[in-house]
Design a protein around this motif. Sequence first.
Motif, PDB file in Angstrom:
ATOM      1  N   MET A 163     -31.668 -22.419   8.550  1.00  0.00           N
ATOM      2  CA  MET A 163     -30.441 -22.055   7.855  1.00  0.00           C
ATOM      3  C   MET A 163     -29.214 -22.496   8.642  1.00  0.00           C
ATOM      4  O   MET A 163     -29.174 -22.375   9.856  1.00  0.00           O
ATOM      5  N   GLU A 164     -28.219 -22.971   7.906  1.00  0.00           N
ATOM      6  CA  GLU A 164     -26.940 -23.335   8.486  1.00  0.00           C
ATOM      7  C   GLU A 164     -25.954 -22.216   8.173  1.00  0.00           C
ATOM      8  O   GLU A 164     -25.859 -21.760   7.037  1.00  0.00           O
ATOM      9  N   LEU A 165     -25.226 -21.750   9.190  1.00  0.00           N
ATOM     10  CA  LEU A 165     -24.220 -20.713   9.000  1.00  0.00           C
ATOM     11  C   LEU A 165     -22.844 -21.357   8.941  1.00  0.00           C
ATOM     12  O   LEU A 165     -22.483 -22.134   9.823  1.00  0.00           O
ATOM     13  N   ILE A 166     -22.087 -21.046   7.887  1.00  0.00           N
ATOM     14  CA  ILE A 166     -20.701 -21.491   7.804  1.00  0.00           C
ATOM     15  C   ILE A 166     -19.827 -20.251   7.633  1.00  0.00           C
ATOM     16  O   ILE A 166     -20.291 -19.210   7.181  1.00  0.00           O
ATOM     17  N   VAL A 167     -18.564 -20.380   8.017  1.00  0.00           N
ATOM     18  CA  VAL A 167     -17.626 -19.274   7.916  1.00  0.00           C
ATOM     19  C   VAL A 167     -16.615 -19.611   6.829  1.00  0.00           C
ATOM     20  O   VAL A 167     -16.089 -20.724   6.784  1.00  0.00           O
ATOM     21  N   VAL A 168     -16.371 -18.653   5.936  1.00  0.00           N
ATOM     22  CA  VAL A 168     -15.457 -18.844   4.809  1.00  0.00           C
ATOM     23  C   VAL A 168     -14.529 -17.629   4.712  1.00  0.00           C
ATOM     24  O   VAL A 168     -14.745 -16.618   5.370  1.00  0.00           O
ATOM     25  N   THR A 169     -13.518 -17.737   3.868  1.00  0.00           N
ATOM     26  CA  THR A 169     -12.603 -16.625   3.615  1.00  0.00           C
ATOM     27  C   THR A 169     -12.828 -16.118   2.202  1.00  0.00           C
ATOM     28  O   THR A 169     -12.711 -16.881   1.246  1.00  0.00           O
ATOM     29  N   SER A 170     -13.146 -14.831   2.083  1.00  0.00           N
ATOM     30  CA  SER A 170     -13.385 -14.267   0.756  1.00  0.00           C
ATOM     31  C   SER A 170     -12.062 -13.949   0.077  1.00  0.00           C
ATOM     32  O   SER A 170     -11.047 -13.706   0.722  1.00  0.00           O
ATOM     33  N   ARG A 171     -12.087 -13.964  -1.244  1.00  0.00           N
ATOM     34  CA  ARG A 171     -10.896 -13.672  -2.047  1.00  0.00           C
ATOM     35  C   ARG A 171     -10.994 -12.312  -2.726  1.00  0.00           C
ATOM     36  O   ARG A 171     -10.109 -11.487  -2.637  1.00  0.00           O
ATOM     37  N   GLU A 218      -9.555  -6.920  -4.496  1.00  0.00           N
ATOM     38  CA  GLU A 218      -9.168  -7.847  -3.432  1.00  0.00           C
ATOM     39  C   GLU A 218     -10.024  -7.568  -2.205  1.00  0.00           C
ATOM     40  O   GLU A 218     -10.196  -6.415  -1.797  1.00  0.00           O
ATOM     41  N   TYR A 219     -10.570  -8.610  -1.628  1.00  0.00           N
ATOM     42  CA  TYR A 219     -11.445  -8.495  -0.464  1.00  0.00           C
ATOM     43  C   TYR A 219     -11.176  -9.694   0.430  1.00  0.00           C
ATOM     44  O   TYR A 219     -11.779 -10.743   0.259  1.00  0.00           O
ATOM     45  N   ARG A 220     -10.224  -9.561   1.327  1.00  0.00           N
ATOM     46  CA  ARG A 220      -9.813 -10.656   2.203  1.00  0.00           C
ATOM     47  C   ARG A 220     -10.468 -10.490   3.563  1.00  0.00           C
ATOM     48  O   ARG A 220     -10.001  -9.748   4.407  1.00  0.00           O
ATOM     49  N   GLN A 221     -11.591 -11.153   3.724  1.00  0.00           N
ATOM     50  CA  GLN A 221     -12.355 -11.087   4.959  1.00  0.00           C
ATOM     51  C   GLN A 221     -12.893 -12.465   5.308  1.00  0.00           C
ATOM     52  O   GLN A 221     -13.111 -13.293   4.424  1.00  0.00           O
ATOM     53  N   VAL A 222     -13.114 -12.673   6.571  1.00  0.00           N
ATOM     54  CA  VAL A 222     -13.860 -13.845   7.005  1.00  0.00           C
ATOM     55  C   VAL A 222     -15.319 -13.427   6.963  1.00  0.00           C
ATOM     56  O   VAL A 222     -15.695 -12.407   7.551  1.00  0.00           O
ATOM     57  N   ILE A 223     -16.131 -14.170   6.216  1.00  0.00           N
ATOM     58  CA  ILE A 223     -17.539 -13.818   6.073  1.00  0.00           C
ATOM     59  C   ILE A 223     -18.412 -15.021   6.413  1.00  0.00           C
ATOM     60  O   ILE A 223     -17.946 -16.166   6.408  1.00  0.00           O
ATOM     61  N   GLY A 224     -19.663 -14.751   6.682  1.00  0.00           N
ATOM     62  CA  GLY A 224     -20.619 -15.810   6.965  1.00  0.00           C
ATOM     63  C   GLY A 224     -21.457 -16.110   5.735  1.00  0.00           C
ATOM     64  O   GLY A 224     -21.784 -15.210   4.960  1.00  0.00           O
ATOM     65  N   ILE A 225     -21.765 -17.382   5.575  1.00  0.00           N
ATOM     66  CA  ILE A 225     -22.650 -17.801   4.485  1.00  0.00           C
ATOM     67  C   ILE A 225     -23.761 -18.647   5.096  1.00  0.00           C
ATOM     68  O   ILE A 225     -23.503 -19.590   5.843  1.00  0.00           O
ATOM     69  N   LEU A 257     -18.819 -12.291  -5.748  1.00  0.00           N
ATOM     70  CA  LEU A 257     -17.747 -12.481  -4.793  1.00  0.00           C
ATOM     71  C   LEU A 257     -17.136 -13.857  -5.003  1.00  0.00           C
ATOM     72  O   LEU A 257     -17.807 -14.781  -5.467  1.00  0.00           O
ATOM     73  N   SER A 258     -15.874 -13.997  -4.638  1.00  0.00           N
ATOM     74  CA  SER A 258     -15.186 -15.283  -4.675  1.00  0.00           C
ATOM     75  C   SER A 258     -14.736 -15.616  -3.258  1.00  0.00           C
ATOM     76  O   SER A 258     -14.305 -14.727  -2.520  1.00  0.00           O
ATOM     77  N   PHE A 259     -14.854 -16.883  -2.862  1.00  0.00           N
ATOM     78  CA  PHE A 259     -14.430 -17.277  -1.520  1.00  0.00           C
ATOM     79  C   PHE A 259     -13.863 -18.692  -1.521  1.00  0.00           C
ATOM     80  O   PHE A 259     -14.069 -19.459  -2.461  1.00  0.00           O
TER      81      PHE A 259
END
Length: 124
Positions: free
Chosen positions: A55-63, A33-40, A70-72
């Motif tokens: 590059m476009e930066l978006i913010v997602v939540t990893s699972r 389990e890895y619950r973090q807000v990460i940048g892609i 990784l899963s997000f």
Amino acid sequence: MYKEIQETLEMLDKWSARLEGHCSQKRAEERTEYRQVIGIYIPGTERNGGAADDMELIVVTSRNLSRSGLSFLHTKNLQSEKVILALGHDKKHCIHMESKIVRRRQVHHDLWEFGVLFTGRAIM
């Protein structure tokens, strides 16, 4: 949106637990389990034929996280195949991983779940 993301993560975890041992798993590595807000970062070449350094930066939540990927979750269906993940909380201690989206599916609350395979380290 935070509440919907948390509910979706909990639902996905319940389904994973129920299916454990009932289906043959394609994953070779153990997931944590890895619950973090990460940048892609989505390179411009993956978006409308733009320049590679755009590059476009978006913010997602990893699972969850494994040695190989990784899963997000994200609110939109990303069309890119190649992305760069920014793992860490600040630029000084951030690890950037070149990755390939190998799975995408629409899940609860109109969110999308993505699975990525790490393909190498990125220098940013």
